[in-house]
Design an enzyme around this catalytic site. Structure first.
Site, mmCIF file in Angstrom:
data_model
loop_
_atom_site.group_PDB
_atom_site.id
_atom_site.type_symbol
_atom_site.label_atom_id
_atom_site.label_comp_id
_atom_site.label_asym_id
_atom_site.label_seq_id
_atom_site.Cartn_x
_atom_site.Cartn_y
_atom_site.Cartn_z
ATOM 1 N N ASP A 1 -2.895 -2.563 -2.387
ATOM 2 C CA ASP A 1 -2.451 -1.554 -3.357
ATOM 3 C C ASP A 1 -3.195 -0.220 -3.174
ATOM 4 O O ASP A 1 -3.179 0.639 -4.059
ATOM 5 C CB ASP A 1 -2.568 -2.038 -4.803
ATOM 6 N N CYS B 1 0.871 -1.172 0.000
ATOM 7 C CA CYS B 1 0.000 0.000 0.000
ATOM 8 C C CYS B 1 0.907 1.219 0.000
ATOM 9 O O CYS B 1 2.131 1.096 0.178
ATOM 10 C CB CYS B 1 -0.928 -0.013 1.215
ATOM 11 N N HIS B 2 0.310 2.367 -0.251
ATOM 12 C CA HIS B 2 1.095 3.607 -0.384
ATOM 13 C C HIS B 2 0.481 4.717 0.456
ATOM 14 O O HIS B 2 -0.686 4.633 0.862
ATOM 15 C CB HIS B 2 1.094 4.092 -1.836
ATOM 16 N N ARG C 1 12.774 -0.025 -3.639
ATOM 17 C CA ARG C 1 11.956 -0.371 -4.792
ATOM 18 C C ARG C 1 12.546 0.236 -6.049
ATOM 19 O O ARG C 1 12.887 1.424 -6.076
ATOM 20 C CB ARG C 1 10.548 0.172 -4.599
ATOM 21 N N TYR D 1 9.307 -3.645 -9.946
ATOM 22 C CA TYR D 1 8.016 -3.526 -10.622
ATOM 23 C C TYR D 1 8.291 -3.381 -12.102
ATOM 24 O O TYR D 1 8.983 -2.444 -12.520
ATOM 25 C CB TYR D 1 7.263 -2.309 -10.075
HETATM 26 C C1 0GY Z 1 1.362 0.331 -7.784
HETATM 27 C C2 0GY Z 1 1.111 0.490 -9.195
HETATM 28 C C3 0GY Z 1 1.316 1.614 -9.927
HETATM 29 C C4 0GY Z 1 2.015 2.784 -9.527
HETATM 30 C C5 0GY Z 1 3.155 2.798 -8.807
HETATM 31 O O1 0GY Z 1 4.875 3.831 -7.692
HETATM 32 C C6 0GY Z 1 3.929 4.002 -8.438
HETATM 33 O O2 0GY Z 1 3.598 5.080 -8.895
HETATM 34 O O3 0GY Z 1 3.669 1.679 -8.377
HETATM 35 C C7 0GY Z 1 0.787 1.617 -11.308
HETATM 36 O O4 0GY Z 1 0.448 2.690 -11.829
HETATM 37 O O5 0GY Z 1 0.665 0.518 -11.901
HETATM 38 O O6 0GY Z 1 1.764 -0.709 -7.309
HETATM 39 O O7 0GY Z 1 1.192 1.271 -7.063
#
Ligand code: 0GY
Length: 295
Positions: free
Chosen positions: A251, A33-34, A125, A158
């Site tokens: 997420d 999560c963010h 990351r 990613y």
């Molecule tokens: C996720 C997916 C996305 C974005 C990011 O760091 C990010 O901006 O990871 C995406 O747009 O697919 O895991 O948050």
């Protein structure tokens, strides 16, 4: 103070997620999560490729409690670049209930790394998704990895499914645990036993240091909510083949969604469909994230 306006195509996170029918086991970890801003306190990075809606720590921790989770792993999102202040602030507030994954540049100092560690960061990351960042040459990442490996951290990567072939030698040469976000983003219209997903399975089969997050059905699915049926076989395959190397996360707040705001309660209800026994659920939600982030 800077003012930020969310990109027009964006859909912000669900304002009132349902209560899941599935009760997650006590001690469960939301391992992806963010936090976004808020931008007037923690400005978004000048080099960002999108401007999100604000989604701060208070909203994240309220969601954690609403869904029944105990802990979070908060992952630095690209809209904050290598400025980890919002992440660190959330980690400090959560204390032992959260760990973090940061983004750092090759110019990061030892003192900065050690401050991040003290705040609860346990990984870095690297994002290779071109719509989110401008990826760099392997040597750039390698120099950082050599340093974070000394702290016992791992690497989160990613990438899009097509990138796996291109960066295979690099990804498979890393000395740390490597966690791949969102199952390597399979094209779920391809067969689960087809060549594309087969390559990802081969990556995990032949490299015991590679883990993955069986997350993100809202972004991978072509059939859409609330059941995301087309993503389930991909996630279930990985949970059953690699039960000790899978993680799960909401997420939240779901960056870059332009079709719908996922109901986080419905996302939790997918867990028993991909981890079909209490033993698999325990590994996915507790044993694996606790070993990686809290040991
Ligand atoms: C996720 C997916 C996305 C974005 C990011 O760091 C990010 O901006 O990871 C995406 O747009 O697919 O895991 O948050």
């Amino acid at each position: 103070m800077p003012e930020f306006t969310m990109d027009p195509a964006w859909i912000c996170y669900h304002p009132a997620p349902s209560k899941p029918a599935f009760t997650v086991p006590a001690g469960a970890v939301d391992a992806h999560c963010h936090v976004f801003g808020p931008g007037d306190v923690f400005p978004y990075a000048p080099e960002r490729k999108y401007t999100p809606c604000d989604a701060g720590k208070d909203e994240l921790f309220a969601l954690r409690d609403h869904l029944g989770f105990t802990r979070n792993v908060i992952v630095q999102a690209t809209c904050h670049g290598a400025d980890n202040r919002a992440l660190v602030d959330a980690l400090r507030t959560a204390g032992d209930r959260a760990r973090g994954v940061a983004t750092v540049r090759d110019t990061v100092s030892d003192a900065e790394l050690s401050d991040l560690h003290a705040a609860g960061v346990r990984g870095v990351r690297f994002n290779f998704v071109r719509r989110l960042v401008d990826p760099k040459l392997d040597a750039y990442y390698r120099a950082i990895i050599d340093r974070i490996a000394l702290l016992g951290w791992h690497v989160v990567i990613y990438f899009e499914a097509a990138d796996l072939e291109e960066r295979w030698d690099f990804f498979t040469s890393l000395p740390t645990i490597v966690v791949v976000d969102h199952m390597g983003r399979p094209d779920v219209t391809q067969p689960v036993d087809g060549p594309e997903f087969g390559r990802f399975i081969r990556l995990m089969d032949s490299h015991e240091n590679v883990w993955t997050k069986v997350s993100c059905p809202e972004r991978l699915s072509k059939v859409g909510p609330p059941d995301y049926d087309d993503v389930v076989p991909f996630a279930r395959t990985l949970v059953e083949r690699f039960p000790d190397r899978v993680l799960w996360g909401t997420d939240w707040p779901h960056p870059n969604m332009t079709t719908h705001a996922p109901d986080d309660g419905a996302l939790v209800d997918i867990i028993p469909r991909i981890a079909t026994t209490p033993a698999l659920q325990h590994k996915l939600l507790i044993d694996n994230p606790m070993r990686l982030y809290w040991a």
